[in-house]
Motif scaffolding. Structure first.
Motif, PDB file in Angstrom:
ATOM      1  N   ARG A  93       0.816  -1.212   0.000  1.00 32.14           N
ATOM      2  CA  ARG A  93       0.000   0.000   0.000  1.00 32.14           C
ATOM      3  C   ARG A  93       0.855   1.270   0.000  1.00 32.14           C
ATOM      4  NH1 ARG A  93      -2.779  -3.267   3.634  1.00 32.14           N
ATOM      5  NH2 ARG A  93      -2.183  -2.054   5.475  1.00 32.14           N
ATOM      6  N   SER A  94       1.976   1.221  -0.733  1.00 26.86           N
ATOM      7  CA  SER A  94       2.864   2.388  -0.803  1.00 26.86           C
ATOM      8  C   SER A  94       2.826   3.074  -2.160  1.00 26.86           C
ATOM      9  CB  SER A  94       4.307   1.969  -0.484  1.00 26.86           C
ATOM     10  OG  SER A  94       4.831   1.115  -1.499  1.00 26.86           O
ATOM     11  N   ILE A  95       1.976   2.603  -3.084  1.00 29.77           N
ATOM     12  CA  ILE A  95       2.030   3.105  -4.459  1.00 29.77           C
ATOM     13  C   ILE A  95       1.776   4.613  -4.521  1.00 29.77           C
ATOM     14  CG2 ILE A  95      -0.375   2.404  -4.867  1.00 29.77           C
ATOM     15  CD1 ILE A  95       2.533   2.707  -7.424  1.00 29.77           C
ATOM     16  N   VAL A  96       0.776   5.102  -3.795  1.00 29.35           N
ATOM     17  CA  VAL A  96       0.468   6.530  -3.849  1.00 29.35           C
ATOM     18  C   VAL A  96       1.623   7.344  -3.272  1.00 29.35           C
ATOM     19  CG1 VAL A  96      -1.078   8.332  -2.996  1.00 29.35           C
ATOM     20  CG2 VAL A  96      -2.028   6.187  -3.862  1.00 29.35           C
ATOM     21  N   ARG A  97       2.155   6.880  -2.147  1.00 26.20           N
ATOM     22  CA  ARG A  97       3.270   7.610  -1.535  1.00 26.20           C
ATOM     23  C   ARG A  97       4.487   7.655  -2.441  1.00 26.20           C
ATOM     24  NH1 ARG A  97       6.088   6.343   4.376  1.00 26.20           N
ATOM     25  NH2 ARG A  97       7.582   8.092   4.307  1.00 26.20           N
ATOM     26  N   ARG A  98       4.814   6.535  -3.077  1.00 22.52           N
ATOM     27  CA  ARG A  98       5.993   6.499  -3.942  1.00 22.52           C
ATOM     28  C   ARG A  98       5.787   7.400  -5.164  1.00 22.52           C
ATOM     29  NH1 ARG A  98       8.084   5.543  -0.368  1.00 22.52           N
ATOM     30  NH2 ARG A  98       9.225   7.327  -1.202  1.00 22.52           N
ATOM     31  N   LEU A  99       4.598   7.379  -5.750  1.00 20.11           N
ATOM     32  CA  LEU A  99       4.339   8.266  -6.883  1.00 20.11           C
ATOM     33  C   LEU A  99       4.473   9.722  -6.460  1.00 20.11           C
ATOM     34  CD1 LEU A  99       1.291   6.534  -8.619  1.00 20.11           C
ATOM     35  CD2 LEU A  99       3.563   6.862  -9.600  1.00 20.11           C
ATOM     36  N   ARG A 100       3.935  10.031  -5.303  1.00 15.76           N
ATOM     37  CA  ARG A 100       3.970  11.408  -4.812  1.00 15.76           C
ATOM     38  C   ARG A 100       5.398  11.864  -4.524  1.00 15.76           C
ATOM     39  NH1 ARG A 100       0.812  16.151  -4.067  1.00 15.76           N
ATOM     40  NH2 ARG A 100       1.393  17.148  -2.139  1.00 15.76           N
ATOM     41  N   GLU A 101       6.132  11.075  -3.729  1.00 16.35           N
ATOM     42  CA  GLU A 101       7.439  11.517  -3.254  1.00 16.35           C
ATOM     43  C   GLU A 101       8.547  11.360  -4.288  1.00 16.35           C
ATOM     44  OE1 GLU A 101       8.397   9.661   0.454  1.00 16.35           O
ATOM     45  OE2 GLU A 101       6.635  10.479   1.494  1.00 16.35           O
ATOM     46  N   ASP A 102       8.427  10.329  -5.146  1.00 12.54           N
ATOM     47  CA  ASP A 102       9.534  10.008  -6.050  1.00 12.54           C
ATOM     48  C   ASP A 102       9.341  10.527  -7.472  1.00 12.54           C
ATOM     49  OD1 ASP A 102      10.421   8.643  -3.830  1.00 12.54           O
ATOM     50  OD2 ASP A 102       9.813   6.676  -4.579  1.00 12.54           O
ATOM     51  N   VAL A 103       8.097  10.850  -7.840  1.00  8.44           N
ATOM     52  CA  VAL A 103       7.820  11.233  -9.231  1.00  8.44           C
ATOM     53  C   VAL A 103       7.148  12.604  -9.320  1.00  8.44           C
ATOM     54  CG1 VAL A 103       6.685  10.548 -11.384  1.00  8.44           C
ATOM     55  CG2 VAL A 103       7.583   8.785  -9.835  1.00  8.44           C
ATOM     56  N   ILE A 104       5.979  12.735  -8.710  1.00  6.59           N
ATOM     57  CA  ILE A 104       5.167  13.940  -8.916  1.00  6.59           C
ATOM     58  C   ILE A 104       5.766  15.163  -8.213  1.00  6.59           C
ATOM     59  CG2 ILE A 104       2.868  14.944  -8.715  1.00  6.59           C
ATOM     60  CD1 ILE A 104       3.020  12.518 -10.581  1.00  6.59           C
ATOM     61  N   ALA A 105       6.079  15.039  -6.926  1.00  6.31           N
ATOM     62  CA  ALA A 105       6.619  16.196  -6.189  1.00  6.31           C
ATOM     63  C   ALA A 105       7.940  16.692  -6.787  1.00  6.31           C
ATOM     64  CB  ALA A 105       6.773  15.855  -4.708  1.00  6.31           C
ATOM     65  N   PRO A 106       8.896  15.803  -7.127  1.00  8.48           N
ATOM     66  CA  PRO A 106      10.117  16.302  -7.767  1.00  8.48           C
ATOM     67  C   PRO A 106       9.852  17.001  -9.101  1.00  8.48           C
ATOM     68  CG  PRO A 106      10.470  14.091  -6.909  1.00  8.48           C
ATOM     69  CD  PRO A 106       9.001  14.369  -6.791  1.00  8.48           C
ATOM     70  N   ALA A 107       8.891  16.497  -9.866  1.00  8.55           N
ATOM     71  CA  ALA A 107       8.569  17.152 -11.136  1.00  8.55           C
ATOM     72  C   ALA A 107       8.001  18.543 -10.895  1.00  8.55           C
ATOM     73  CB  ALA A 107       7.571  16.297 -11.918  1.00  8.55           C
ATOM     74  N   ARG A 108       7.123  18.655  -9.906  1.00 12.02           N
ATOM     75  CA  ARG A 108       6.577  19.968  -9.557  1.00 12.02           C
ATOM     76  C   ARG A 108       7.702  20.922  -9.140  1.00 12.02           C
ATOM     77  NH1 ARG A 108       1.507  20.888 -11.485  1.00 12.02           N
ATOM     78  NH2 ARG A 108      -0.014  19.383 -10.717  1.00 12.02           N
ATOM     79  N   ALA A 109       8.647  20.415  -8.364  1.00 10.76           N
ATOM     80  CA  ALA A 109       9.748  21.259  -7.898  1.00 10.76           C
ATOM     81  C   ALA A 109      10.617  21.748  -9.046  1.00 10.76           C
ATOM     82  CB  ALA A 109      10.591  20.480  -6.888  1.00 10.76           C
ATOM     83  N   GLU A 110      10.638  21.001 -10.145  1.00  6.37           N
ATOM     84  CA  GLU A 110      11.419  21.383 -11.311  1.00  6.37           C
ATOM     85  C   GLU A 110      10.628  22.249 -12.289  1.00  6.37           C
ATOM     86  OE1 GLU A 110      12.942  17.835 -13.030  1.00  6.37           O
ATOM     87  OE2 GLU A 110      14.228  17.360 -11.312  1.00  6.37           O
ATOM     88  N   GLY A 111       9.401  22.608 -11.923  1.00  2.00           N
ATOM     89  CA  GLY A 111       8.621  23.523 -12.746  1.00  2.00           C
ATOM     90  C   GLY A 111       7.563  22.885 -13.618  1.00  2.00           C
TER      91      GLY A 111
END
Length: 258
Positions: A93-111
């Motif tokens: 049950r970590s799929i949402v957390r991993r997508l958020r922390e490892d993919v989506i949030a870093p992309a947002r931080a890069e613009g």
């Protein structure tokens, strides 16, 4: 009535996908989740398409079957990335957390401002789970032949006369798949502003065609694409092409859609 849990839903999915009498054992999870860059952004685009594969599929399969190339031919300037969202992340049950922390949030931080999720089968299920928790992150979703839950939940919705008329008999618990269907129910409300745009495709001979049809009935007709065939890459490629021919092309417009 005792609600089924998300864990039991995943157990059912495992039963559906096992073959030859052999128990399927999910791969071990990693932190961060493994990703594969597929296409770099073009022309300063601040758009990204996140591809989530089905159970047992490889990230390279999106390249082999021409998904990024088809999107580029339609004028998309988005970056494209594959995420190894295999069954292990659903079991723990970590799929949402991993997508958020490892993919989506870093992309947002890069613009990155415009993010689309494109998921097949298990990946479609994961896309919906993410959008339920973080709808503000998602500009749109394309889900192809998604797993949507257990038979008793589907019968309950059917008996109610469809998703618009259905309500659970009691408040679903944290791990109850009815929580996902309550999120999907928002798509039956034309005034709802929370859920991101959702596009659904499935083969009419797919083993998930019945539950997909329940969701399809709740969406605008122009958001649903079907074709003959079952749970195969040939069908999914055709559905992807139908979406690109008739839906909004991520990253083609100058401004994000959400």
């Amino acid at each position: 009535m005792v609600h089924r849990t998300l864990a039991r839903g995943i157990a059912l999915l495992t039963l559906v996908i096992v073959a030859g009498g052999c128990l399927y054992r999910p791969d071990p999870t990693t932190v961060p989740i493994r990703t594969l860059p597929l296409v770099k952004a073009a022309g300063g685009s601040r758009c990204m398409v996140v591809f989530l594969p089905g159970r047992g599929d490889q990230l390279e399969d999106f390249l082999r079957h021409g998904f990024p190339a088809a999107l580029q031919r339609k004028g998309s300037r988005c970056a494209m990335i594959g995420v190894d969202s295999h069954l292990g992340y659903f079991y723990d049950r970590s799929i949402v957390r991993r997508l958020r922390e490892d993919v989506i949030a870093p992309a947002r931080a890069e613009g990155i401002r415009e993010i689309w999720l494109a998921g097949i089968s298990l990946g479609g299920f994961g896309s919906l789970l993410y959008a339920r928790e973080y709808p503000e992150d998602v500009s749109g979703m394309v889900i192809l032949a998604p797993f949507l839950g257990e038979e008793d939940v589907l019968r309950e919705i059917e008996s109610a006369g469809g998703l618009a008329a259905w309500s659970p008999q009691e408040e679903p618990g944290e791990k109850d798949l009815r929580r996902l269907w309550l999120f999907l129910k928002e798509y039956t409300n034309p005034l709802a502003t929370n859920p991101p745009p959702l596009y659904l495709g499935y083969g009419t001979g797919d083993r998930f065609a019945k539950p997909n049809g329940l969701l399809a009935a709740a969406l605008p007709p122009e958001h649903v694409f079907t074709t003959e065939g079952g749970h195969t890459w040939r069908v999914w490629r055709r559905l992807w092409e139908l979406f690109l021919e008739n839906g909004p092309v991520p990253g083609r417009s100058a401004e994000p859609s959400r």
